[in-house]
Every structure is written in structure tokens, then in C-alpha cells.
Design an enzyme around this catalytic site. Sequence first.
Site, PDB file in Angstrom:
ATOM      1  N   GLY A 256       0.827  -1.197   0.000  1.00  0.00           N
ATOM      2  CA  GLY A 256       0.000   0.000   0.000  1.00  0.00           C
ATOM      3  C   GLY A 256       0.857   1.240   0.000  1.00  0.00           C
ATOM      4  O   GLY A 256       0.582   2.210  -0.711  1.00  0.00           O
ATOM      5  N   GLU A 259       7.376   3.393   4.207  1.00  0.00           N
ATOM      6  CA  GLU A 259       7.714   4.502   5.097  1.00  0.00           C
ATOM      7  C   GLU A 259       9.131   5.022   4.951  1.00  0.00           C
ATOM      8  O   GLU A 259       9.790   5.351   5.943  1.00  0.00           O
ATOM      9  CB  GLU A 259       7.477   4.060   6.550  1.00  0.00           C
ATOM     10  CG  GLU A 259       8.386   2.933   7.038  1.00  0.00           C
ATOM     11  CD  GLU A 259       7.830   1.538   6.866  1.00  0.00           C
ATOM     12  OE1 GLU A 259       8.265   0.617   7.589  1.00  0.00           O
ATOM     13  OE2 GLU A 259       6.955   1.357   5.982  1.00  0.00           O
ATOM     14  N   ASN A 260       9.649   5.139   3.744  1.00  0.00           N
ATOM     15  CA  ASN A 260      10.993   5.659   3.562  1.00  0.00           C
ATOM     16  C   ASN A 260      11.096   7.034   4.225  1.00  0.00           C
ATOM     17  O   ASN A 260      10.315   7.932   3.921  1.00  0.00           O
ATOM     18  CB  ASN A 260      11.320   5.799   2.078  1.00  0.00           C
ATOM     19  CG  ASN A 260      10.928   4.572   1.288  1.00  0.00           C
ATOM     20  OD1 ASN A 260      11.389   3.477   1.555  1.00  0.00           O
ATOM     21  ND2 ASN A 260      10.051   4.755   0.302  1.00  0.00           N
ATOM     22  N   HIS A 290      -0.549   6.353   8.849  1.00  0.00           N
ATOM     23  CA  HIS A 290       0.209   5.140   9.189  1.00  0.00           C
ATOM     24  C   HIS A 290       1.684   5.294   8.824  1.00  0.00           C
ATOM     25  O   HIS A 290       2.574   5.026   9.637  1.00  0.00           O
ATOM     26  CB  HIS A 290      -0.415   3.956   8.434  1.00  0.00           C
ATOM     27  CG  HIS A 290       0.269   2.641   8.635  1.00  0.00           C
ATOM     28  ND1 HIS A 290      -0.300   1.605   9.324  1.00  0.00           N
ATOM     29  CD2 HIS A 290       1.481   2.179   8.204  1.00  0.00           C
ATOM     30  CE1 HIS A 290       0.524   0.565   9.330  1.00  0.00           C
ATOM     31  NE2 HIS A 290       1.617   0.896   8.639  1.00  0.00           N
ATOM     32  N   GLU A 291       1.936   5.728   7.599  1.00  0.00           N
ATOM     33  CA  GLU A 291       3.334   5.861   7.172  1.00  0.00           C
ATOM     34  C   GLU A 291       4.047   6.952   7.969  1.00  0.00           C
ATOM     35  O   GLU A 291       5.242   6.837   8.259  1.00  0.00           O
ATOM     36  CB  GLU A 291       3.403   6.152   5.679  1.00  0.00           C
ATOM     37  CG  GLU A 291       2.744   5.108   4.796  1.00  0.00           C
ATOM     38  CD  GLU A 291       3.174   3.683   5.119  1.00  0.00           C
ATOM     39  OE1 GLU A 291       4.377   3.462   5.372  1.00  0.00           O
ATOM     40  OE2 GLU A 291       2.306   2.790   5.128  1.00  0.00           O
ATOM     41  N   HIS A 294       5.353   5.705  11.211  1.00  0.00           N
ATOM     42  CA  HIS A 294       6.610   4.973  11.044  1.00  0.00           C
ATOM     43  C   HIS A 294       7.840   5.879  11.158  1.00  0.00           C
ATOM     44  O   HIS A 294       8.941   5.383  11.406  1.00  0.00           O
ATOM     45  CB  HIS A 294       6.639   4.291   9.676  1.00  0.00           C
ATOM     46  CG  HIS A 294       5.975   2.956   9.640  1.00  0.00           C
ATOM     47  ND1 HIS A 294       6.260   1.951  10.521  1.00  0.00           N
ATOM     48  CD2 HIS A 294       5.035   2.451   8.782  1.00  0.00           C
ATOM     49  CE1 HIS A 294       5.538   0.884  10.220  1.00  0.00           C
ATOM     50  NE2 HIS A 294       4.776   1.164   9.172  1.00  0.00           N
TER      51      HIS A 294
END
Length: 818
Positions: A256, A259-260, A290-291, A294
Site C-alpha cells: 500500500g 515509510e521511507n 500510518h506511514e 513509522h
Amino acid sequence: MPSLTRDEARQRAQLITVDRMEVDLDLDRGAEHFGSTTRIRFSCSTPGESTFLDVRPVSCERIELNGIQVDPATLFEGRLPLTDLGAENVVEVVATMAYSRDGQGLHRSTDPADDEDYVYGHLFLDAAPTVFACFDQPDLKAPYAVTVRAPESWVVLGNGRATRGDDSTWQLSETLPLATYFVTVCAGPYVSVHDEHDGIPLGIHARRSLQPELERHAPQMFEVTKQSFDHYHRTFDVRYPFGDYDQVFVPEFNAGAMENPGCVTFRDQMLHRGAATREQVLQRSNTISHEMAHMWFGDLVTMRWWDDLWLNESFAEFMAYTCTSAATEFTDSWVEFGIARKQWGYAAERAPSTHPVAGSPAPDAQSALANFDGISYAKGASVLRQLVAHMGEAAFNAGVTAYLRSHEHGNGQLSEFLAAMEEAHGESLADWSAAWLETAGVDVIALDRDGTLTRTAPDAHPANRTHTLDVAGFTDGAEVARESVRLDGPSVHVDLADATVRLPNASDLTWAQVDLDAATLAALPTDLARIADPVARSVVWGAVLTGVYRSTVDPAVALDVFTATWPHESHDALMTRVAHAFDHRIVPQFVRDEARGDAAARLGVAALAAFESAEPGSDRALVAARFLAETSTDSERLTAWVEARSLPAGLEGDSDFRWLVLQRLARLDLAPDDLVDRVSADDTTLSGHLAALAARAARPGIRDKEWAWGEITTNRERSNYELNALAAGFWSSGAVDDMRPYAGRYVSDIPRLAEWLGADALDRVATLAFPSRVVEDATAELVRSAMGRPDVSSGVRRSMGDELSKLEEALTSRARWA
């Protein structure tokens, strides 16, 4: 290629420390290959010792260790031996690498809308060595200084702010310490919108052909981004540390999102081309949140090894839903969590591959892929909700902040997290962790008519889990009682007076499958739609679905509940997810062959009833129209919609809806080549191309199936997304007698794709191509036998096993309710 083992990673981390990574990429060498030069500065705790470097090139032009040439021939199966190390070392590798077509490594995709090429890096889980030489494990973090040479018309983005030089070379600012799998570069003629919040530069980027969608959706995405930053800064009391915050919507993305740090990548289907329901916007908003979570859990503090994956995913899942419900317009986001994410997690718990939230064995990196499932995400988030209930929100947040601050820019593990939380709580969490984090399995909670609430742990995974929850009673849809309960034993008594519908876990606070009593189940066709609380309705719908899957609810009874109440459901997330479950799983798998036609027709009748009663243009009308398009047998209506006549309000010019209708016509064998070609000519985008493949594969003719299966299993030029589209379309239609031979071909052909397809992409294809519609004992035997073969990769074996578990649930239900 051997997968790095935990023991190897531990030994290497004890020996070396990576001080700096310098990576130069040349993306201006054509469509197949790119240049990669890596300089790594690292120290060695025991000079004279040896280790190995990870690199998987097409060719190696030069390798130097401390100024001494290393023979490239010593590179074997992706590992380059480094011998006689000094206290301080520099290794340089000049190599040619290959772009991927499977969504891993440095993926290159051509947009059919304008023939422009786009590149993005997805280095998770162990793909970094296909882009640059590295010590590829999560606990050897280092700062990165990256330069990228790109074609003149391209834009470059990455973990650091990109600055363009005079010769089409871009310099990315040096990063804070990153794990290898977080490094990314995105390059191509991307278009961008920019903003700023709280001193953080913001950018959102997409393919040029998606510029209208990008500009239409950007204001809402920026709003959620800003709200999420404010929420996390308040909650963690630790500032976002990674500079700019770019969000890049990229083509053919396996996950989806990823998270870089400073450069999050998303699948670009989230930039909805046509109408989007509130639930779809919520899903995207939740993914954004969400990302971002992270950035703290995963990026700032990274798990030491993959067995602590939950420290990344469970927290991001929990924090995102907490954030969207508290800080955005989506105050009801836990409804979607209950009917979508928790159902995914419960399915994972019922499968033989179930595992604990924390500490699930990951002896090597590749085996960790098996734990990226509903347990690490949805169960982990639910367990954290229980931890908040157990220790209080203030203590929970204080413990989280202490953990982040004490491990920032480094690595952590379960014991260190628990120590921080125990310090904040003032009590031991050992028993809580043992029951909730370190033991697999899901309890079943039931409430009888006498008011006895029971808790039953699975025999295979016994545990004494204390549940903090509530129970509620409803009569004629009105709530007549609600009681908070701490269930710390086998049972407890609650008083719900004479409520007709009795619902355990009514606020969906705990992780447990719910059994409804017979009287409650019998009352649902008249009472469910009248219950005002959408969370309670989500729990009821979830109990009906899991009851079918666990053979405690007759599919015929579930279908009666659906047809009586779904047309009156008002929450678009519940409408969408419940309809999908009945149309894609319950009717095709659990209803016996001779009754399936009638059952499918009842779905169409329910869809039509909801469509005709919904306010035109509303979310409810949109969901109903889509469901009607998927279930209707009215060829005149479907043909008119494909020809853009009499379209529902809000769906005028919606290409995705048109393809949905055409795919239904294809399943009905009413979509000849000329119709597919005509619709394709009107939509030359990547989405249109994939939809056309799915439509052709969906046609029930024997020749169409043979063509589609050949494309899936023999055409090495197909991208990951093309394979997904073909596999999804393939099993959506066809007579069982015609499809039965493909069960045998599945177990023989799909594992062979590992010869050219990456693990991430292959595991998805193995799931989508599973013969789920051939619900027979013989299919189960074929798959069980295949899972024992040595040529089946661990990821494919996991995909086969999970889908086999679902097939066996259907077989058990058919036998139980025959």
C-alpha cells in the site's frame, strides 16, 4: 540467493559499524540497466577479521577494499567476501544493476498514457543489494549521501532534499542514520504540489498523466498530513527529525505504501480517478497517517531484527487509527478498522500459520515476509488498545516517549520496549506480554441469554488473556443496556435485562471472535439495521462473517441477514466490506454448487434495492451502484452503463466504474474483443490497460482461460501488476468442470515463477491465482502435497497455506450445513 540469517546478522553487527554510505546512481543508461557506485566507510572491532558485503549486480566493473583491488569473481550468490579488515575501512564497488519489473529494488515502469518512464526504489525487505552494495540488515544503520544522474526531463526525489546540478546530476542532502531497506530514489517526469507546515517542507508527487487527480486530491491529503504531524508531535513529544516530507505516488507498487524517511511511496491507485467514497478517502488518509507514524516507529527507532516487526507495524497501525479518529474528520475510523483490518487479522489467526504478535521466529530475513500479515498489523494494534486500557493513556504515552528518546537513530527490541513501559506504568508487564504479545491465538467470547459472558481460549494456544470490554443490549434497534466488563477468568455475569440482541465487545475494544446466541442471530434480519451505533453494527457484521468462516453460522442464515439488512446499512465502510465478503467469498465458496445461482441472484436483488433507495450521488448510492455493477444480470442496464447511458449520478465519465461494468459483462460472457478494444481505446492509462487484462481473463470461455493462464505462467515480460490483474480476473468466472484442471496446473506452474519473479510479487500472484472456486477435497489434497515440495519457496508455501485454510473452512462449512 541465500537469505541472511539472524545469527549471521548478529555476528556481523558485533564485528563492524557502518559510518557512512555514499551512493552514486546513473539512471541515464537506457531502460534496462543503471550504474551504481558505492563507497562504504566502516570500522571493525577486531582488525584482521573477515565479513561479507551484500551486492547483486548484472556485472561488477571494479571493487576496492582499502585501496586494494578485489577480484569480482569472488562474488558468489550475492555475497562479496571482505578479508583482513582494518580498524577503519573503505570499500568501493562500481557495478551495473538491472531495473526490475516486479516492484522490488529499483522498479522502472512505462506509463502507457504518454510513454513516459518512471523509476522508484522499493528496497524492502532485502532488495537493497540490487541497487547498491551494502551490509543489508536493519541494525547496521548509517547516514547516506546519494547522487543521481538522470535524463534531462526527469525530476529526482529521495530521503534527502534533492538539488539539481548543471549536468543533470542531482545531489541529495546527507541523511540521518537509516536502515538499508528505508533508502529510496524516485525519478522521472513527476509533477508536484508543495506546501509547508510547522517548519516542515511538504511535497506530494505523481506521474504527469495523473496531474489532474494529484491537484484535485492534494488539499485533502495536505490537511491530513498536517493534522497527523500535530497529533504525533503532541503524543510523542519528539519532533519529526528527517527534514523535508515528500509523499510520492508511484506506479505498480506491491504494497500500500512504504515509510521511507522523508520520501514515503504510495501505490498511485490512491489518487482516485473517478468518484471516491468517504471510506476510500479514509483509507488513503489512514495510510498517510500510518506511514507518518513509522517516522518514529521504524525509522527513528528501528527493530534490531525482523522478529520484532510488530514494533514497526503494530504501532503504526494503532497510532494511525488513533490519529485519524482523534485529529481528523474521520472520527469513526475504528468502524473501518473493525470490519476491514480486524477481519483480515482474525483470518490470519485461524490459519495454521498463526504466530505471536511479538517474537515470532524469523531465522532469516526472507522468512520474516510471512509475518507481514493481519496479526502484525490488526491484532498488534488491538493488543495495544488493550495495553492502553490496562495501564492508562497517560502512562502509555509516557512510556512510548521514553522508549523513543532512549533509542533514537538506533535500534530496539521487545525487552527494551517493555522496560520503558513498565517504568511508566510502575508495574511488571511480563504476564500481560506473555498472554497478549508472545502467545498466538484468538479467544472466543460469547454471551448467553442468562447473562453469562464466557471466554474460551484456543486449545492449540492456551493463554490467560484479560479482556477489557463492554457488552450491550438492543431491543427493536434501541440500546437498552450497556455494561463495562473486565473479563479476567473463564466467565462473568452481566445484566442486560430482556434485550433482544445481546452483543459482547460492543465497542470493539478487545481482540476476540464473537459468538452470537441463537436468539440474537434470529433477531438480526429485523433489528440490525435499526441499531444506531455503527461500531456495534460493525461487531455484529464481523460476528456473522467469522461465524460463517468458523462453521458456527449457517451460510443460508447469514444470507438472510444480508438480504434483509444490507440494503438499509448507512455506513459506507460496512456496506463495502460486507458486500465484498458475500460476493467474493461466502457465495462462491460456502454456498453449495446447486444453490449458488440463487444466492448470487439474491445479492443482485439486495444491490438493486439499496441503489434505488439511496440518495443519488451519495456515498451509499455509489457503493450500491458498484455492487450492482458487480452482481447484476441485467444485460440492458450493464450495456447502457458501458455506453455511458443512464449512468448513476456522480459516475459520469468515471472510467473505473465503466471497467467494473465491463468486467461484469465479461464474466457473463458478454464482452467480445471489439467491446474490450473500444473501451480500451477510450482509456489508454495504466489503470485502463490493467482493467482490460482483467476483463479478458474474466471471460468464461475455455480459450480465454487458456490464454490468461499462459500469460500468468509463461510470459516473463509481464509486470507484477499485469500478473495480479490476470490472476484476479481468471478465477472470477468459469464452470467448475472447466476450471478444475487449473487446480493441478496451479501447483505445478506457479512455483516456477520464482525463476524470474521477486518474492513480494510472487507471493501475491500465488494468492490471487489460487483455485479458490474449485471447492473440493481433491483441490485441498493437491495443495497440501505441493506445500511439501522442496521447489516451493517459503513465501509461496505461506500463500498456499493461507488460501488452503480458507478453502478448508468452506469445505467444513458445506459438510456441517449440508
